[in-house]
Design an enzyme around this catalytic site. Structure first.
Site, mmCIF file in Angstrom:
data_model
loop_
_atom_site.group_PDB
_atom_site.id
_atom_site.type_symbol
_atom_site.label_atom_id
_atom_site.label_comp_id
_atom_site.label_asym_id
_atom_site.label_seq_id
_atom_site.Cartn_x
_atom_site.Cartn_y
_atom_site.Cartn_z
ATOM 1 N N LYS A 198 0.821 -1.078 0.066
ATOM 2 C CA LYS A 198 -0.092 -0.013 -0.068
ATOM 3 C C LYS A 198 0.784 1.226 0.083
ATOM 4 C CE LYS A 198 -3.766 0.267 2.551
ATOM 5 N NZ LYS A 198 -4.426 0.094 3.692
HETATM 6 C C1 E4P Z 1 -7.704 1.497 4.170
HETATM 7 O O1 E4P Z 1 -6.676 1.503 3.349
HETATM 8 C C2 E4P Z 1 -7.359 1.975 5.299
HETATM 9 O O2 E4P Z 1 -6.725 1.176 6.050
HETATM 10 C C3 E4P Z 1 -8.648 2.112 6.311
HETATM 11 O O3 E4P Z 1 -9.912 1.420 5.624
HETATM 12 C C4 E4P Z 1 -8.843 3.357 6.972
HETATM 13 O O4 E4P Z 1 -10.015 3.330 7.838
HETATM 14 P P1 E4P Z 1 -10.423 4.397 9.077
HETATM 15 O O5 E4P Z 1 -10.874 5.751 8.290
HETATM 16 O O6 E4P Z 1 -11.433 3.648 9.980
HETATM 17 O O7 E4P Z 1 -8.951 4.440 9.816
#
Ligand code: E4P
Length: 225
Positions: A85
């Site tokens: 990522k």
């Molecule tokens: C996705 O890439 C993120 O890890 C995640 O969904 C962010 O979620 P949050 O807004 O609940 O921290």
């Protein structure tokens, strides 16, 4: 729909992999930090739990493309199937070009606008993760952003998928599903809620009660055939 679980918690992963049609696990630095264990152990343990056929996404944290590339290579060395990522910052987009040139799969993350997503796809990202709840929280429209991303993918015939993320309730998941996103990553508590309905529970309880009254307690179909 491609379902993924947004957590690094082993108990939650074990439960969800057992029950649900999960095809991957996503993490981010906050999710990893919550586990308060060495990163190496977390990644190896998740991989052992989910097997080689499911996806595992882990994020780079450096602030330059060159170091992000080194982080991506190190993650791949630890887990050859890992999907890296990368946030959609300018350095992140540069890193996506470098990382995809190495043949490493990429999820572009921290996406808040369709244009960030489009550029990430052009830089080699396979999954594009819009933060639905974070947009909704600032009076934005997370579903609309995800829908526009799906539209751009279709329109430009891109080899990428929307991986809608950051959900706080079932309705948000439902809205992006209706908007045609290809995949979602959902935290365990919201994932469990996807199946909850009191009429389902009372319906099943009624079936069980009628069945056991007629055929006896504890009898299953197997006992009667
Ligand atoms: C996705 O890439 C993120 O890890 C995640 O969904 C962010 O979620 P949050 O807004 O609940 O921290």
């Amino acid at each position: 729909m491609i379902y993924m679980l947004d957590t690094a918690n082993l108990e939650a992963i074990k439960k969800a992999v057992d029950l649900y049609p999960i095809v991957g696990v996503t993490t981010n630095p906050t999710i990893i930090a919550k586990e308060n264990r060495p990163l190496r152990d977390i990644i190896l343990d998740i991989r052992e739990l989910i097997g080689s056929e499911r996806m595992l996404h882990a994020q780079v944290v450096a602030d330059t493309a060159e170091v992000m590339l080194e982080e991506a290579k190190a993650l791949r060395k630890l887990d050859p199937e890992i999907i890296v990522k990368v946030p959609v910052t300018p350095q992140g987009i540069k890193a996506m070009k470098l990382i995809s040139a190495e043949g490493i799969r990429i999820t572009a993350t921290a996406i808040l606008t369709p244009q960030q997503a489009l550029m990430a796809a052009m830089a080699g990202a396979e999954f594009l993760a819009p933060y639905v709840n974070r947009l909704d929280n600032i009076c934005g429209d997370g579903t609309q952003v995800a829908a526009e991303m799906a539209h751009l993918i279709d329109m430009y015939n891109l080899d990428a998928k929307v991986l809608a993320a950051s959900f706080k309730n079932v309705q948000q998941v439902h809205e992006v599903a209706k908007a045609g996103v290809q995949s979602v990553t959902i935290a365990p508590d919201v994932f469990d809620q996807l199946l909850v309905h009191p009429l389902t529970d009372s319906g099943v309880a009624g079936f069980m009660s009628d069945w056991h009254n007629a055929y006896g307690d504890g009898k299953t179909v197997l006992d009667l055939l």
